[in-house]
Write a protein that holds these residues in place. Structure first.
Motif, PDB file in Angstrom:
ATOM      1  N   ALA A  87       0.836  -1.209   0.000  1.00 52.21           N
ATOM      2  CA  ALA A  87       0.000   0.000   0.000  1.00 52.21           C
ATOM      3  C   ALA A  87       0.866   1.253   0.000  1.00 52.21           C
ATOM      4  N   GLU A  88       1.931   1.236   0.789  1.00 51.67           N
ATOM      5  CA  GLU A  88       2.829   2.399   0.846  1.00 51.67           C
ATOM      6  C   GLU A  88       3.538   2.605  -0.488  1.00 51.67           C
ATOM      7  N   ALA A  89       3.990   1.516  -1.091  1.00 47.11           N
ATOM      8  CA  ALA A  89       4.660   1.618  -2.390  1.00 47.11           C
ATOM      9  C   ALA A  89       3.700   2.139  -3.450  1.00 47.11           C
ATOM     10  N   GLU A  90       2.472   1.638  -3.442  1.00 48.22           N
ATOM     11  CA  GLU A  90       1.474   2.100  -4.410  1.00 48.22           C
ATOM     12  C   GLU A  90       1.230   3.602  -4.272  1.00 48.22           C
ATOM     13  N   ALA A  91       1.083   4.072  -3.022  1.00 45.67           N
ATOM     14  CA  ALA A  91       0.837   5.503  -2.785  1.00 45.67           C
ATOM     15  C   ALA A  91       1.993   6.346  -3.306  1.00 45.67           C
ATOM     16  N   SER A  92       3.225   5.892  -3.090  1.00 46.59           N
ATOM     17  CA  SER A  92       4.402   6.639  -3.547  1.00 46.59           C
ATOM     18  C   SER A  92       4.482   6.682  -5.064  1.00 46.59           C
ATOM     19  N   VAL A  93       4.188   5.554  -5.710  1.00 44.45           N
ATOM     20  CA  VAL A  93       4.242   5.511  -7.173  1.00 44.45           C
ATOM     21  C   VAL A  93       3.157   6.404  -7.767  1.00 44.45           C
ATOM     22  N   ARG A  94       1.983   6.385  -7.172  1.00 48.80           N
ATOM     23  CA  ARG A  94       0.901   7.244  -7.677  1.00 48.80           C
ATOM     24  C   ARG A  94       1.286   8.717  -7.629  1.00 48.80           C
ATOM     25  N   LYS A  95       2.044   9.101  -6.614  1.00 46.82           N
ATOM     26  CA  LYS A  95       2.443  10.503  -6.459  1.00 46.82           C
ATOM     27  C   LYS A  95       3.337  10.984  -7.591  1.00 46.82           C
ATOM     28  N   ILE A  96       4.155  10.080  -8.135  1.00 43.40           N
ATOM     29  CA  ILE A  96       5.125  10.501  -9.147  1.00 43.40           C
ATOM     30  C   ILE A  96       4.634  10.299 -10.572  1.00 43.40           C
ATOM     31  N   LEU A  97       3.461   9.661 -10.740  1.00 39.91           N
ATOM     32  CA  LEU A  97       3.011   9.326 -12.086  1.00 39.91           C
ATOM     33  C   LEU A  97       2.854  10.538 -12.987  1.00 39.91           C
ATOM     34  N   GLU A  98       2.396  11.654 -12.422  1.00 35.54           N
ATOM     35  CA  GLU A  98       2.123  12.829 -13.252  1.00 35.54           C
ATOM     36  C   GLU A  98       3.372  13.326 -13.965  1.00 35.54           C
ATOM     37  N   ASP A  99       4.522  13.237 -13.288  1.00 39.34           N
ATOM     38  CA  ASP A  99       5.769  13.735 -13.866  1.00 39.34           C
ATOM     39  C   ASP A  99       6.631  12.627 -14.452  1.00 39.34           C
ATOM     40  N   ALA A 100       6.145  11.406 -14.430  1.00 40.60           N
ATOM     41  CA  ALA A 100       6.936  10.265 -14.910  1.00 40.60           C
ATOM     42  C   ALA A 100       6.601   9.974 -16.365  1.00 40.60           C
ATOM     43  N   PRO A 101       7.481   9.241 -17.070  1.00 39.58           N
ATOM     44  CA  PRO A 101       7.158   8.818 -18.439  1.00 39.58           C
ATOM     45  C   PRO A 101       5.860   8.024 -18.489  1.00 39.58           C
ATOM     46  N   TYR A 102       5.226   8.016 -19.652  1.00 37.86           N
ATOM     47  CA  TYR A 102       3.916   7.376 -19.821  1.00 37.86           C
ATOM     48  C   TYR A 102       3.917   5.929 -19.331  1.00 37.86           C
ATOM     49  N   PHE A 103       4.972   5.180 -19.650  1.00 42.80           N
ATOM     50  CA  PHE A 103       4.967   3.755 -19.351  1.00 42.80           C
ATOM     51  C   PHE A 103       5.186   3.446 -17.876  1.00 42.80           C
ATOM     52  N   ALA A 104       5.341   4.485 -17.033  1.00 38.75           N
ATOM     53  CA  ALA A 104       5.373   4.241 -15.586  1.00 38.75           C
ATOM     54  C   ALA A 104       4.038   3.692 -15.096  1.00 38.75           C
ATOM     55  N   ARG A 105       2.996   3.811 -15.929  1.00 43.02           N
ATOM     56  CA  ARG A 105       1.707   3.190 -15.581  1.00 43.02           C
ATOM     57  C   ARG A 105       1.864   1.681 -15.406  1.00 43.02           C
ATOM     58  N   GLY A 106       2.795   1.089 -16.129  1.00 42.75           N
ATOM     59  CA  GLY A 106       3.056  -0.339 -15.972  1.00 42.75           C
ATOM     60  C   GLY A 106       3.598  -0.662 -14.591  1.00 42.75           C
ATOM     61  N   TRP A 107       4.380   0.261 -14.029  1.00 44.29           N
ATOM     62  CA  TRP A 107       4.907   0.111 -12.670  1.00 44.29           C
ATOM     63  C   TRP A 107       3.744   0.015 -11.682  1.00 44.29           C
ATOM     64  N   LEU A 108       2.791   0.940 -11.824  1.00 47.62           N
ATOM     65  CA  LEU A 108       1.622   0.925 -10.955  1.00 47.62           C
ATOM     66  C   LEU A 108       0.812  -0.358 -11.166  1.00 47.62           C
ATOM     67  N   ALA A 109       0.649  -0.762 -12.425  1.00 40.36           N
ATOM     68  CA  ALA A 109      -0.124  -1.972 -12.712  1.00 40.36           C
ATOM     69  C   ALA A 109       0.505  -3.197 -12.056  1.00 40.36           C
ATOM     70  N   SER A 110       1.846  -3.234 -12.002  1.00 43.66           N
ATOM     71  CA  SER A 110       2.520  -4.370 -11.363  1.00 43.66           C
ATOM     72  C   SER A 110       2.209  -4.422  -9.868  1.00 43.66           C
ATOM     73  N   LEU A 111       2.169  -3.249  -9.234  1.00 41.71           N
ATOM     74  CA  LEU A 111       1.833  -3.202  -7.806  1.00 41.71           C
ATOM     75  C   LEU A 111       0.386  -3.628  -7.564  1.00 41.71           C
ATOM     76  N   LEU A 112      -0.501  -3.233  -8.466  1.00 42.65           N
ATOM     77  CA  LEU A 112      -1.904  -3.625  -8.335  1.00 42.65           C
ATOM     78  C   LEU A 112      -2.081  -5.116  -8.605  1.00 42.65           C
ATOM     79  N   THR A 113      -1.292  -5.650  -9.529  1.00 44.16           N
ATOM     80  CA  THR A 113      -1.327  -7.091  -9.808  1.00 44.16           C
ATOM     81  C   THR A 113      -0.940  -7.880  -8.558  1.00 44.16           C
ATOM     82  N   ALA A 114       0.090  -7.404  -7.869  1.00 42.82           N
ATOM     83  CA  ALA A 114       0.536  -8.085  -6.645  1.00 42.82           C
ATOM     84  C   ALA A 114      -0.542  -8.078  -5.573  1.00 42.82           C
ATOM     85  N   GLN A 115      -1.468  -7.100  -5.657  1.00 46.07           N
ATOM     86  CA  GLN A 115      -2.578  -7.020  -4.698  1.00 46.07           C
ATOM     87  C   GLN A 115      -3.858  -7.665  -5.234  1.00 46.07           C
ATOM     88  N   ASP A 116      -3.743  -8.280  -6.430  1.00 50.75           N
ATOM     89  CA  ASP A 116      -4.861  -8.971  -7.060  1.00 50.75           C
ATOM     90  C   ASP A 116      -6.067  -8.052  -7.281  1.00 50.75           C
TER      91      ASP A 116
END
Length: 534
Positions: free
Chosen positions: A311-340
């Motif tokens: 949950a903490e990692a997901e919150a941190s990744v969400r914070k940086i998405l706006e300024d991150a490259p487009y494909f950082a969405r895959g990073w978030l998706a991986s964290l959500l996958t781990a949480q099913d």
């Protein structure tokens, strides 16, 4: 920066006795590699400089900027460089602008990279053809600070140097640095090793530890990707000695990150986390946003593998998405996958899936990105994407899925290929890849990756005919499947925790999730489910 130190010494007679004494002390501290002390002395010398010589003052500022970099004060160094550039514009001295543009090298702060890149463009226009050495340096820095994620900021460097720059070691090294950045695709690993060897040769011939450190780090990057743990370990020992001599916080940070990655590779996640925390502390004074970014990459990967801190990692990744490259969405998706959280993963995949071909190959993240996308498509059962990603990854089967040696590995590419082959409906190929993954993982001491590959082999074995996507279709995550497989063998929670390098509490949580998802109330029922191949 050596030439500016010399320039300051030559003109030091223009100041007061106090100024000259401070200047000498600054040079002595620099020679002793007492970088924080040297920085304070350069600042004092600037305050004492009562000459009207703008060039001397600019030289002092450049010496200060170099010292600030070595002291690990990246943001302060860049402020000093911009002050030099402002002065140089007023003095109509493009040479000083050029020197300011190349002080910072290897920063991982994206915003700072963009500002340096812009200064390089401005400086090249002012330099013209009259200063080939500085022009060559600035062109190399322009390439070095380009971004594979922003097409207007990607500059391909021509390796050919003007005759006047060939014998200048600083220009030669900057050129090698830029060439290395342009060869980061997994298919160019041998080219990167050759560039690293050239940097090492340059460092030995000129006695420059900084060149040696970069050459060694580049070799370690390539050797990790190749899975050559024997040579990597030897190179790391040499790098440790060089970093000890350098006494620079940012080199301490880089070394600690590499050490953390190797602990992670062995499944020693708690120790890897502590080492990553130490690395972040070492870089604390830099103000470089890249240090926090690198720390988050390690923390989020450990969270995915252990189930703790998601949950903490997901919150941190969400914070940086706006300024991150487009494909950082895959990073978030991986964290959500781990949480099913399947529905959210599906939503993100619909955004990402049409653009997979646009992921820049000339970025260091290409290989790890392709593996991450593969994990998502396997989770969702996207066979069409599996076909595309399988073909992309097949040439790199025996490599480790890693961006560089300062970020964690996602295991051998063979492991991902095995999952993709199963989803494609080719169990024979899946078996070959997974057996290769076990071989490679055991050779690196990566028991957790070997265990994951065996889990997928077991799925092929227990599902009648081992038929492709059917062998992947059940309610458990990959980690839960590993735990269920070990439960079916009669292992206790403590034994499973030891086998998977996790805490006993984490295993207890996984077992509770397995019981809930399967709708059963005992470990024997989990064993029956596993053996029936559901």
């Amino acid at each position: 920066m050596r030439e500016y130190d010399e320039g300051v010494t030559a003109s030091s007679g223009k100041g007061s006795a106090s100024f000259e004494a401070t200047l000498r002390a600054a040079h002595e501290a620099t020679a002793r590699r007492a970088h924080a002390e040297a920085t304070d002395l350069w600042e004092r010398a600037i305050a004492l400089d009562d000459s009207a010589d703008g060039i001397q003052n600019t030289a002092l500022l450049l010496a200060l900027a170099g010292s600030q970099v070595r002291a690990g004060r990246t943001v302060a160094a860049w402020r000093t460089c911009t002050a030099v550039a402002d002065k140089a514009r007023g003095l109509k001295e493009p040479a000083a602008m050029a020197d300011a543009a190349v002080v910072l090298r290897g920063t991982s702060d994206f915003a700072m990279q963009a500002e340096i890149h812009d200064l390089c463009i401005e400086t090249l226009a002012l330099l013209g053809e009259g200063d080939p050495v500085r022009s060559a340096r600035v062109r190399a820095q322009l390439a070095l600070t380009g971004s594979p994620w922003v097409s207007t900021r990607y500059f391909v460097l021509d390796e050919a140097l003007p005759d006047a720059a060939i014998d200048d070691p600083d220009t030669a090294f900057l050129t090698l640095n830029a060439l290395h950045v342009q060869q980061v695709w997994a298919g160019y690993v041998d080219d990167r090793l050759a560039i690293a060897d050239r940097a090492l040769d340059l460092g030995r011939r000129h006695g420059v530890d900084d060149f040696l450190a970069w050459g060694l780090l580049w070799r370690i990057d390539a050797l990790l990707q190749l899975g050559n743990i024997v040579d990597l370990t030897a190179e790391l020992s040499v790098l440790t000695a060089v970093v000890t001599r350098l006494r620079e916080p940012l080199w301490d940070w880089r070394l600690m990150l590499v050490q953390g990655v190797l602990l992670h590779l062995e499944g020693r996640f708690a120790e890897a986390k502590l080492r990553a925390d130490d690395a972040l502390s070492a870089a604390a004074g830099a103000g470089d946003a890249g240090a926090s970014w690198m720390h988050l990459i390690m923390m989020s990967d450990i969270a995915v593998r252990t189930g703790a801190g998601l949950a903490e990692a997901e919150a941190s990744v969400r914070k940086i998405l706006e300024d991150a490259p487009y494909f950082a969405r895959g990073w978030l998706a991986s964290l959500l996958t781990a949480q099913d959280r399947r529905s959210e993963v599906e939503g993100l995949w619909k955004e990402i899936r049409p653009h997979l071909a646009k992921f820049p190959r000339h970025s260091p993240e290409w290989l790890i990105g392709a593996v991450g996308h593969s994990q998502i498509c396997v989770y969702l059962g996207d066979r069409d994407a599996a076909v595309e990603l399988y073909d992309e990854l097949l040439p790199f089967e025996r490599m480790q899925a890693v961006a560089n040696a300062m970020t964690p590995s996602a295991g051998p590419v063979a492991l991902t290929l095995g999952k993709l082959a199963a989803l494609r409906g080719d169990p024979a190929a899946a078996r070959r890849h997974l057996e290769t993954a076990i071989e490679l993982s055991e050779g690196l001491g990566s028991a957790h990756f070997a265990a994951e590959a065996r889990t997928h082999l077991n799925r092929l074995d227990v599902v009648p005919g081992g038929r492709g996507a059917d062998s992947l279709r059940h309610p458990l995550t990959v980690r839960e499947s590993e735990v269920a497989a070990l439960v079916s063998r009669g292992l206790s929670n403590r034994a499973i925790a030891t086998r998977l390098y996790l805490s006993e509490r984490t295993i207890e949580n996984h077992v509770a999730n397995i019981l809930h998802k399967l709708g059963v109330g005992s470990r024997s029922a989990v064993t029956a489910w596993f053996l029936k191949g559901h």
